[in-house]
Design an enzyme around this catalytic site. Structure first.
Site, PDB file in Angstrom:
ATOM      1  N   ASP A  64      52.457  50.676  37.777  1.00  0.00           N
ATOM      2  CA  ASP A  64      53.140  52.206  38.245  1.00  0.00           C
ATOM      3  C   ASP A  64      53.907  51.669  39.606  1.00  0.00           C
ATOM      4  OD1 ASP A  64      53.749  53.324  35.796  1.00  0.00           O
ATOM      5  OD2 ASP A  64      51.473  54.106  35.944  1.00  0.00           O
ATOM      6  N   LYS A  99      57.310  56.384  26.161  1.00  0.00           N
ATOM      7  CA  LYS A  99      57.321  57.858  25.633  1.00  0.00           C
ATOM      8  C   LYS A  99      58.403  58.388  25.323  1.00  0.00           C
ATOM      9  CE  LYS A  99      53.712  59.757  29.112  1.00  0.00           C
ATOM     10  NZ  LYS A  99      53.776  58.266  29.999  1.00  0.00           N
ATOM     11  N   HIS A 148      61.506  60.000  21.978  1.00  0.00           N
ATOM     12  CA  HIS A 148      61.700  61.084  22.176  1.00  0.00           C
ATOM     13  C   HIS A 148      62.897  61.190  22.459  1.00  0.00           C
ATOM     14  CE1 HIS A 148      60.931  65.506  23.556  1.00  0.00           C
ATOM     15  NE2 HIS A 148      60.908  65.049  22.411  1.00  0.00           N
ATOM     16  N   ILE A 158      66.049  62.266  18.721  1.00  0.00           N
ATOM     17  CA  ILE A 158      66.286  62.912  16.803  1.00  0.00           C
ATOM     18  C   ILE A 158      65.997  60.869  16.404  1.00  0.00           C
ATOM     19  CG2 ILE A 158      68.324  63.989  17.291  1.00  0.00           C
ATOM     20  CD1 ILE A 158      69.967  61.663  16.296  1.00  0.00           C
ATOM     21  N   THR A 182      47.943  65.265  31.624  1.00  0.00           N
ATOM     22  CA  THR A 182      46.874  64.803  31.816  1.00  0.00           C
ATOM     23  C   THR A 182      47.146  66.126  33.287  1.00  0.00           C
ATOM     24  OG1 THR A 182      47.161  63.120  32.495  1.00  0.00           O
ATOM     25  CG2 THR A 182      45.850  63.200  30.995  1.00  0.00           C
ATOM     26  N   GLN A 240      45.592  64.289  38.956  1.00  0.00           N
ATOM     27  CA  GLN A 240      45.897  64.688  37.312  1.00  0.00           C
ATOM     28  C   GLN A 240      44.695  65.831  36.747  1.00  0.00           C
ATOM     29  OE1 GLN A 240      46.368  62.949  34.762  1.00  0.00           O
ATOM     30  NE2 GLN A 240      47.230  60.989  36.054  1.00  0.00           N
ATOM     31  N   GLY A 282      44.820  53.859  36.854  1.00  0.00           N
ATOM     32  CA  GLY A 282      45.403  53.221  37.878  1.00  0.00           C
ATOM     33  C   GLY A 282      44.943  53.179  39.225  1.00  0.00           C
TER      34      GLY A 282
END
Length: 233
Positions: free
Chosen positions: A12, A63, A65, A67, A116, A190, A210
């Site tokens: 990241d 991730k 997301h 249809i 999270t 977190q 991370g």
């Protein structure tokens, strides 16, 4: 000491060049990397292909997301990439589409249950009538029914997810836990964190760790400290 394939380090970082530099610094201490949305728009797939070619394992934390038809088309393309893990949101239509698209490829589909960073109060604010634990339970059962290979959940729900998967006759079900923070590191954002040892004892198969590693003065040394904590569990 060599890398533990259960440890996933997220890249990241602002640029692909930064990510490549981090991989170079970590060397043989890490064998599994996560590529997320930060690098998606800046040749994240090129980085993924290069890392795979060098023998690393790759987790595409995108991730998905949308249809069902859109998720299916996207996952079908990604299934040809040679990457190891892909995340989608834990909604039945989305999970079913990804599983269908994956076909006989080696790509494993993970369903994201509850981020999270979210607390029970956050879920109420978002309109959910569930605690984080209750929502994770519901989504784990749906994930198993849809045929995905595993889920992403906080370490605090890992034991619950493992119990549900074992009861369903799927002891090989993957449980990937972000929010892993060694005792010597800060929790950052977190909300439901745990140590590497605690997450593994709870039933996690893979840990995402991370900033304790990538923000350390010596990332390789930090990664090896985490590997040491994981040893024997």
């Amino acid at each position: 000491m060599t890398a533990d394939p259960r440890l996933i380090v997220p890249l990241d970082l602002p640029t692909v060049d930064d990510a490549r530099a981090m991989v170079e610094r970590l060397g043989d201490a890490v064998s599994f990397y996560k590529i997320g949305l930060e690098l998606l728009a800046s040749d994240g797939m090129g980085l993924a292909h290069d890392l795979k070619a060098s023998g690393k394992s790759i987790f595409l934390d995108w991730k998905l997301h949308d249809i069902g038809a859109t998720v299916e088309r996207s996952a079908r393309v990604l299934a040809t990439s040679g990457c190891d893990l892909l995340t989608v949101h834990a909604e039945p239509q989305v999970m079913q589409a990804a599983v269908k698209a994956r076909g006989d490829s080696s790509l494993k589909i993970l369903a994201v249950t509850v981020l999270t960073s979210l607390t029970d109060a956050d879920l109420v604010e978002m309109g959910y009538a569930f605690t984080a634990r209750d929502l994770v339970e519901r989504r784990v059962r749906q994930a198993l029914a849809c045929g995905v290979d595993g889920i992403v959940s906080s370490p605090h729900e890992a034991a619950l997810a493992r119990e549900i998967a074992n009861d369903a006759g799927q002891p090989e079900f993957l449980i990937v836990t972000p929010g892993v923070r060694p005792e010597w590191s800060a929790k950052n954002d977190q909300a439901r964190a745990a140590t590497p040892a605690d997450a593994l004892r709870a039933g996690a198969t893979h840990l995402v760790c991370g900033r304790p590693i990538t923000a350390a003065n010596d990332p390789r040394e930090a990664a090896l400290k985490v590997v040491t904590e994981m040893a024997g569990i």
